[in-house]
Design an enzyme around this catalytic site. Structure first.
Site, PDB file in Angstrom:
ATOM      1  N   THR A  17       0.863  -1.186   0.000  1.00 32.00           N
ATOM      2  CA  THR A  17       0.000   0.000   0.000  1.00 32.00           C
ATOM      3  C   THR A  17       0.895   1.228   0.000  1.00 32.00           C
ATOM      4  OG1 THR A  17      -0.018   0.071   2.386  1.00 32.00           O
ATOM      5  CG2 THR A  17      -1.829  -1.087   1.339  1.00 32.00           C
ATOM      6  N   GLU A  47      -5.842  -3.689  -0.312  1.00 30.89           N
ATOM      7  CA  GLU A  47      -6.154  -4.778   0.621  1.00 30.89           C
ATOM      8  C   GLU A  47      -7.321  -5.643   0.147  1.00 30.89           C
ATOM      9  OE1 GLU A  47      -5.530  -1.681   1.313  1.00 30.89           O
ATOM     10  OE2 GLU A  47      -4.483  -1.414   3.217  1.00 30.89           O
ATOM     11  N   LYS A  71     -14.185  17.840  11.407  1.00 29.12           N
ATOM     12  CA  LYS A  71     -15.227  17.875  12.435  1.00 29.12           C
ATOM     13  C   LYS A  71     -15.464  19.326  12.817  1.00 29.12           C
ATOM     14  CE  LYS A  71     -16.774  14.426  15.539  1.00 29.12           C
ATOM     15  NZ  LYS A  71     -16.524  13.440  16.549  1.00 29.12           N
ATOM     16  N   TRP A  91     -19.684  16.113  11.301  1.00 26.82           N
ATOM     17  CA  TRP A  91     -18.727  15.842  10.236  1.00 26.82           C
ATOM     18  C   TRP A  91     -19.109  16.572   8.954  1.00 26.82           C
ATOM     19  CZ3 TRP A  91     -17.545   9.837  10.361  1.00 26.82           C
ATOM     20  CH2 TRP A  91     -16.755   9.578  11.486  1.00 26.82           C
TER      21      TRP A  91
END
Ligand code: AMP
Length: 539
Positions: free
Chosen positions: A181, A327, A437, A442
């Site tokens: 990754t 993944e 935030k 959010w």
């Protein structure tokens, strides 16, 4: 039922038997248009496997590749995986320290590199602990000089073999490929794919509502072979016998991509949004049209609404958004229209197309709150996105559970934050660490970025949270303007009015010349947050 193993070599034999005459076209550094067939490719993959055996490669050993998308790289996928070795694809755009870490961690015994990347390897060679030799992906005529010992010419190695190599029996649960990754923090982490996971993923990929591949298709993967197995395309195209077209080192070049799409009759092309921005810019500036292309599959980052609209309304090309991860091999969701939604009008279809897509059989999804409770699929509740399935990693290579990436009940925590609507369509709102935030609520940076990208003067946009005395954090918009555009900050912010909730509208905008990108083309938000850490908001 028979317990016939699902292996890479089984796909190699299948495509050679049933689609041996189907073409593979590549741009390479030494040939602007190399042509041959799947039959040729699989024969040469066997020759490569025989040559690697003579070089001493054992089952399970890793061979690293540093190469663009072309026929020799494809042969390595099959010659290495088919013979029971592990094809470790390496991103050449990584920093030297990351390359050294990855090659040493993977314990690559051999590296196969495009000639243009040999200098890169020469520079780091003294730090590589496990590499015994280098194979340069070219012929004798184009072999570069090298300061290194044990450098071989690919064509010479392959040319010395007869092709009578028999694929060995391998356990379908043994490893076939490895990819790291491109994490923006910490050391890169390796994901080890096995034969079974690779084939189940490739099977899922060909379905009509997923990538929709058949022998009639001509497929252009602009997604690199070093980025999550090019989304499984080398395998899924072989399963169906599609024609494959590969752009070699010309990945981000709008003109080459257009020429390939047009002259090779490409029906489906796949890549990350930045690649398609280059293509769309080229066709617009040169008065061209994408007449032959039927669909694009775009993923790896959120797809701007304006891009979906341009493909659909100007070029008549369907854009399917996909979401996934290294993944996850990588396919998790793909956005195709579900039965029952045909009556949606043009705008509503566009709204739907901006979502990441719906679940593909084989990859379960759930969203959870901070306490791990499952959240409803109402399109409003957002939470940590978790997945489970036979092509999702159960751990990282050699980390043995230390990454904390999996829940106790066996789900992989993706690090993405998402909503899922009642129809099962997923919308990614942020990476967990990019969430803004504000006043305890959010704000989705991805939605703000998409909105900004809808403005005709905006080439690229990124939104980050910066600290605010009253609201904890407020969104700051960073914009790269199109060449010659005179967009003002007032006009930019006014554009958000009515398009997002008022309290989401960024508190400020900064125009920049360019945004920093990771090796896989994602905006480096960590770097932006550092750069603007002390920024004083005017709003
Ligand atoms: P990688 O492993 O490099 O392919 O990166 C995977 C990450 O890319 C995901 O976890 C998401 O954060 C992001 N990503 C991939 N596809 C999308 C998408 N369609 N929309 C938003 N983010 C995406």
């Amino acid at each position: 039922m028979m317990d016939t193993p699902l292996t890479i070599s089984a796909i190699a034999d299948h495509v050679a038997t049933f689609h041996g005459s189907r073409e593979i076209v590549s741009v390479t550094a030494d040939n602007p248009r190399h042509r041959y067939t799947w039959g040729d490719a699989m024969l040469r993959a066997k020759k490569l496997a025989a040559a690697l055996k003579k070089l001493g490669l054992q089952q399970g050993d890793r061979l690293g590749t540093v190469a663009w998308n072309d026929y020799r790289h494809l042969e390595i996928y099959y010659g290495v995986g088919g013979a029971g070795h592990v094809c470790h694809t390496i991103n050449p755009r990584l920093f030297p320290e990351q390359l050294i870490f990855i090659i040493n961690h993977a314990e690559d015994r051999w590296l196969a590199v495009d000639p243009m990347f040999l200098p890169l390897i020469e520079k780091i060679a003294e730090h590589l602990n496990s590499v015994e030799g280098i194979i340069v992906l070219t012929d004798e005529a184009h072999m570069p000089e090298s300061s290194l010992d044990n450098v071989h010419c690919y064509e010479t190695l392959v040319g010395a073999e007869s092709g009578d190599f028999e694929w060995p029996q391998v356990d379908e649960r043994s490893a076939s490929a490895l990819c790291y990754t491109s994490g923006t923090t910490g050391d890169p982490k390796g994901v080890l794919y096995n034969h079974r996971s690779t084939i189940l993923h490739a099977y899922a990929g060909i379905a009509p509502d997923v990538l929709s591949l058949s022998s009639q298709d001509t497929v252009l993967p602009v997604v690199p072979l070093f980025h999550v197995n090019a989304w499984g395309i080398p395998y899924s195209t072989a399963i169906v016998g599609a024609k494959l077209v590969m752009p070699g080192p010309k990945m981000g070049d709008g003109e080459t991509l257009y020429e390939l799409l047009d002259s090779e009759d490409v029906s489906i092309a796949l890549g990350v949004p930045t690649v398609w921005l280059a293509l769309l810019q080229y066709v617009e500036q040169n008065g061209k049209r994408l007449d032959k292309l039927e669909r694009t599959v775009v993923g790896g980052a959120a797809v701007p609404r304006s891009m979906i609209e341009a493909f659909r309304d100007i070029h008549g090309v369907e854009l399917r958004q996909g979401w996934g991860m290294t993944e996850m091999s990588p396919i998790g969701t793909v956005n195709s229209l579900k039965s029952g939604l045909e009556s949606l009008d043009s705008e509503a279809r566009l709204d739907l197309a901006t979502k990441a897509g719906r679940g593909v059989f084989g990859c379960e999804l759930r969203i959870v709150d901070d306490a791990g409770n499952e959240l409803p699929w109402d399109g409003v509740a957002y939470g940590a996105l978790q997945v489970r399935g036979p092509w999702v990693c159960s751990d990282y290579f050699k980390l043995e559970g230390k990454s904390g990436s999996h829940t106790d009940d066996g789900w992989f925590d993706t690090g993405d934050v998402a909503t899922i609507d009642p129809e099962g369509y997923l919308a990614i709102t942020d990476r967990t660490k990019d969430v803004i935030k504000s006043g305890g609520e959010w704000i989705s940076s991805i939605e703000l970025e998409n909105t900004a990208m809808g403005h005709p003067d905006v080439a690229e946009a990124a939104v980050i949270g910066v600290s605010h005395p009253k609201w904890t954090e407020r969104p700051l918009l960073l914009v790269v303007r199109n060449e010659g555009a005179e967009l003002s900050d007032k006009a930019m912010l006014a554009y958000f009015k009515g398009r997002v909730a008022d309290w989401w509208i960024p508190s400020d905008v900064v125009f920049v010349d360019e945004l920093p990108h990771t090796a896989t083309g994602k905006v480096k938000k960590v770097e932006l947050r550092q750069q603007f850490a002390d920024f004083k908001l005017s709003g």
